[in-house]
Motif scaffolding. Structure first.
Motif, PDB file in Angstrom:
ATOM      1  N   GLU A 572       0.826  -1.200   0.000  1.00  5.83           N
ATOM      2  CA  GLU A 572       0.000   0.000   0.000  1.00  5.83           C
ATOM      3  C   GLU A 572       0.863   1.254   0.000  1.00  5.83           C
ATOM      4  O   GLU A 572       0.499   2.265  -0.596  1.00  5.83           O
ATOM      5  N   ASP A 573       2.044   1.184   0.653  1.00  2.53           N
ATOM      6  CA  ASP A 573       2.917   2.348   0.768  1.00  2.53           C
ATOM      7  C   ASP A 573       3.968   2.420  -0.330  1.00  2.53           C
ATOM      8  O   ASP A 573       4.377   3.521  -0.718  1.00  2.53           O
ATOM      9  N   HIS A 574       4.443   1.267  -0.798  1.00  2.74           N
ATOM     10  CA  HIS A 574       5.572   1.256  -1.736  1.00  2.74           C
ATOM     11  C   HIS A 574       5.211   0.722  -3.114  1.00  2.74           C
ATOM     12  O   HIS A 574       6.095   0.639  -3.985  1.00  2.74           O
ATOM     13  N   GLY A 575       3.970   0.351  -3.318  1.00  2.00           N
ATOM     14  CA  GLY A 575       3.604  -0.222  -4.600  1.00  2.00           C
ATOM     15  C   GLY A 575       4.127  -1.637  -4.721  1.00  2.00           C
ATOM     16  O   GLY A 575       4.320  -2.356  -3.721  1.00  2.00           O
ATOM     17  N   PHE A 576       4.386  -2.067  -5.977  1.00  2.00           N
ATOM     18  CA  PHE A 576       4.927  -3.413  -6.173  1.00  2.00           C
ATOM     19  C   PHE A 576       6.393  -3.441  -5.757  1.00  2.00           C
ATOM     20  O   PHE A 576       7.197  -2.643  -6.240  1.00  2.00           O
ATOM     21  N   VAL A 577       6.732  -4.366  -4.863  1.00  2.00           N
ATOM     22  CA  VAL A 577       8.102  -4.502  -4.364  1.00  2.00           C
ATOM     23  C   VAL A 577       8.685  -5.792  -4.895  1.00  2.00           C
ATOM     24  O   VAL A 577       8.097  -6.876  -4.733  1.00  2.00           O
ATOM     25  N   SER A 578       9.843  -5.684  -5.536  1.00  2.00           N
ATOM     26  CA  SER A 578      10.498  -6.849  -6.112  1.00  2.00           C
ATOM     27  C   SER A 578      10.883  -7.862  -5.010  1.00  2.00           C
ATOM     28  O   SER A 578      11.302  -7.458  -3.921  1.00  2.00           O
ATOM     29  N   PRO A 579      10.741  -9.161  -5.298  1.00  2.00           N
ATOM     30  CA  PRO A 579      11.172 -10.170  -4.330  1.00  2.00           C
ATOM     31  C   PRO A 579      12.658 -10.028  -3.971  1.00  2.00           C
ATOM     32  O   PRO A 579      13.059 -10.347  -2.853  1.00  2.00           O
TER      33      PRO A 579
END
Length: 785
Positions: A572-579
């Protein structure tokens, strides 16, 4: 005079009442028993003199009476006088034997009666002369009585009541007799003489009382001090010392002599500092603390708790001395006296505690506290001389694997060798220490530039990466380094250490075995990581995690045989986060355990919607595998979903062998006992032992994409590795899966080399659960990129 001590000696008033002087009333704080003891103790010393006085007086009286009085009357007078003297002598002797400090009221009364007896006896002398002699005889008798009154009365004045009852009868009788003869002049003289003696007795009694009380007070203080000093030496480890104005030892106490390992007579009169300095006296080699002591004594200054280094019997000892100058009645110094104690053991304990507080007990290197202090001093010097200093943090690579596989004893010996190598590499300009665990640090006092810091860091990494021989084990560990330069990278110790730690983290994250210098951008990375960690802790609660599935196909039929479940995070805060960003954060913070549990449950639940022949592959991290209830987690996921255990394949990497390999083996054995399969992912890129391939009986070996792409590019090494892995897997009855296949040529190559399964973008990218389900109703070839 015998020892007579009052418990509380009062301060006497300026004017003493007559009743107090007569012993008829107590003084506040000073009872009659104590006063009586003083008086009779004094009288006991004059007993013989009084007897002689009475004898001489009796002889003179006899001479005065013989010409006038009848012999029988004179004889009777002599007998009565002699009886009184004998009575008194025996009475006083008995009191001396019984202890004069225990004079009772009865004893005092008996003495008072005796004094009255003797007084009345001497009263008979002027009466007899008045009756039988003329005026000349009367005058001779009065002169004799006057002498007796002055002598014996003065001696008895310390007990004024006894003196009064002794002189009163004779003086009154003389006055009355002169008056009866009509000689009023002599009567007045006799009366005045009597009154004068009473005044004299009162003054002498008061003087004696005041002197006795003062003397008792002084004796009490002296005896109290002596008692305290004696008790001090008997009950304490301390001792007394004293020197004269020439610095020679005087009044040697036995305990002081014992502290010096000598007898009192051997050190009496010897120079104080010669005795304390030992062999250093001849060479004028004195300890600094002895010079301080000499300066204090020379300046006539009192001192307390001064720690002095001395030599006793050729051994170094530490004494704690206190002293004060001694002055005579004119205020002139006559020496020094004080107390001392041997504090060698306490000092050794203090030094040991101080050492333990600043040095690491295992390696002997400075610990974190001392490194902090040394870095602070280096930064202060750098500011003063306008130069730079540096702080280098070091972390051993793969040390945990040594600890877990060979035990902590081997790990400790390895750390000792690491500390030796660091000590060899550092000189006077550097201080190396251990921060804790497998973390070390170097304080570089003078760092000319960043190149000098980098050169030292690389030298350390190279040396620490060389093999170690520990208990017939050849061990390989590397090192990573991060550095910060002051004052550029930090104005305080805490700031500089934090920035060096950020640089070390970057070095470890960048592949280990390298040195990385601090850059301001690292703060942004650290802040981003902190925010990611904060958000990741709430990701499960907010339902922000989701699963994607990448198909694994049969190499020959190209039919889907399984899906690998891959976790994704839509924050919600950072958008899509890479694994690649959040998985390392989850592993470092152990959030990977609850996340892994969630992935296991969701993957098994989703697999129930697929055809029965299709499996689901779930990645398990080493941290999750080390959990004691890992097998229970798998059972719970299978139970909730109702999935057949044979359709679940656990994927682990070779990194599990860097931890406690036995715990990993037992955990995986429990999972296999349930009917699940286990695949070894990224084979060939880790540090595993091939022996575990047979012990654990993996179902599948996954060939890492780097080898697949290398083989496709014609790399002979990659081709050889892939062929060897395939041949080994077949001999162990295991399947092989080629990862990272992205082109048709790569797919054809791995198929020809004998791989059983293929996974990669060529056959399908990670997809949602809905897209994964749709594969089973469509022609799979249409999904090729």
């Amino acid at each position: 005079m015998k020892k007579l001590v009052a418990q509380n000696t009062p301060e006497l008033p300026a004017q003493l009442p007559l009743r107090v002087l007569l012993g008829l009333r107590d003084i506040a704080g000073l009872d009659r028993a104590f006063l009586r003891s003083l008086q009779y103790d004094h009288l006991a010393g004059l007993s013989l003199l009084r007897v002689v006085g009475h004898m001489v007086g009796a002889l003179v009286g006899l001479a005065c009476l013989l010409p006038y009085a009848p012999i029988s009357l004179i004889a009777a007078w002599i007998i009565v006088l002699t009886g009184g003297v004998i009575y008194f002598s025996r009475l006083e002797h008995a009191m001396v034997v019984a202890d004069l400090r225990k004079v009772t009221d009865g004893d005092a009364n008996r003495h008072l009666v005796g004094s009255a007896w003797l007084g009345l006896t001497w009263m008979l002398l002027p009466i007899m002369l008045f009756l039988y002699a003329g005026e000349a005889g009367m005058l001779r008798g009065f002169a004799l009585v006057a002498v007796i009154v002055v002598g014996v009365g003065t001696a008895l004045a310390v007990v004024p009541l006894r003196a009064i009852v002794f002189i009163a009868p004779a003086c009154i009788a003389s006055t009355v007799c002169f008056a009866l003869r009509g000689d009023m002049v002599m009567a007045c003289i006799s009366a005045v003489y009597f009154l004068a003696n009473l005044v004299s007795i009162a003054r002498r009694a008061e003087s004696f009382l005041r002197a006795g009380v003062a003397e008792t007070a002084m004796r009490q203080k002296s005896e109290t001090v002596s008692l305290l000093l004696r008790e001090f030496e008997e009950n304490e480890a301390d001792w007394l010392w004293q020197i004269d104005r020439t610095r020679l030892i005087r009044s040697v106490s036995p305990r002081f002599a014992f502290a010096l390992g000598s007898r009192p007579d051997e050190i009496e009169g010897k120079p104080f500092f010669e005795v304390l300095s030992g062999d250093g006296w001849d060479m004028c080699n004195f300890a600094p603390s002895l010079r301080v002591l000499a300066d204090r004594i020379k300046a006539r200054e009192s001192f307390s708790n001064l720690i002095v280094q001395v030599w006793v019997g050729g051994q170094q000892r530490w004494w704690e001395l206190s002293g004060t100058p001694m002055l005579d009645e004119r205020g002139q110094e006559v020496g020094f006296r004080g107390v001392g104690s041997d504090v060698t053991e306490q000092r050794k304990s203090s030094e040991k505690i101080a050492y333990l507080a600043r040095y690491d007990t295992l390696t002997g290197l400075p610990n974190r506290l001392m490194l902090n202090e040394s870095l602070g001093e280096a930064m202060d010097e750098a500011r003063q001389w306008r130069r730079r200093c540096a702080f280098i943090m070091l972390d051993l690579d793969r040390f945990k694997a040594v600890n877990d596989s060979l035990g902590h004893q081997i790990g400790d010996r390895l750390l000792e060798q690491v500390s030796h190598r660091l000590s060899e590499l550092t000189g006077e300009n550097e201080i190396c220490g251990r921060l804790g665990g497998d973390e070390f640090a170097i304080v570089m006092r003078d760092a000319p530039d960043s190149c000098a810091v980098d050169t030292l860091a690389r030298k350390v990494i190279e040396r620490l990466s060389q093999p170690y021989e520990v208990d017939q084990h050849t061990l390989f560990v590397g090192a990573s380094a991060g550095s910060a330069l002051a004052p550029r990278d930090g104005k305080t110790v805490e700031e500089l250490m934090r920035n060096a730690d950020l640089a070390l983290y970057r070095a470890k994250d960048g592949g280990r075995g390298v040195h990385f210098a601090y850059e301001p951008s690292l703060h942004a990375d650290a802040e981003e990581r902190r925010q990611l960690e904060f958000s990741l802790r709430k990701a499960l609660e907010k339902d922000e995690l989701l699963l994607n599935f990448q198909p694994v196909v049969d190499a020959n039929s190209e039919q889907v045989v399984s899906f690998e479940a891959l976790v994704r995070w839509q924050s919600e805060d950072h958008g899509f986060v890479s694994p690649g960003k959040f998985i390392p954060v989850a592993e470092d913070t152990r959030l990977i355990v609850p996340i892994g549990t969630w992935v296991m449950q969701q993957a098994c639940l989703e697999a129930t919607a697929w055809p029965r022949g299709v499996k689901v592959n779930v990645n398990v991290s080493p941290e999750q595998l080390m959990e004691p209830d890992f097998a229970d987690t798998v059972v719970d996921a299978l139970t909730r979903s109702g999935l057949d255990p044979q359709r679940l394949e656990i994927e682990v990497t070779e990194s599990i062998f860097l931890g406690d390999a036995e715990i990993a083996r037992q955990a995986l054995a429990k999972v296999m006992a349930l009917g699940c399969q286990v695949a070894l992912d990224d084979f060939g890129t880790g540090y595993s032992s091939l022996g575990y391939l047979r012990k654990l009986k993996f179902s599948t070996i996954k060939v890492d994409r780097s080898f697949v792409q290398g083989a496709a590019q014609g790399s002979s090494e990659s081709l050889a590795i892939v062929r060897a892995v395939v041949a080994m897997a077949k001999s162990l009855e295991m399947k092989t899966t080629a990862e990272g296949v992205e082109t048709e040529d790569e797919a054809s190559l791995v198929r020809r080399m004998g791989c059983d399964r293929i996974q990669g973008f060529y056959f399908g990218r990670p997809m949602s659960s809905a897209d994964a389900r749709s594969l089973f109703s469509d022609d799979f070839s249409q999904l090729r990129a």
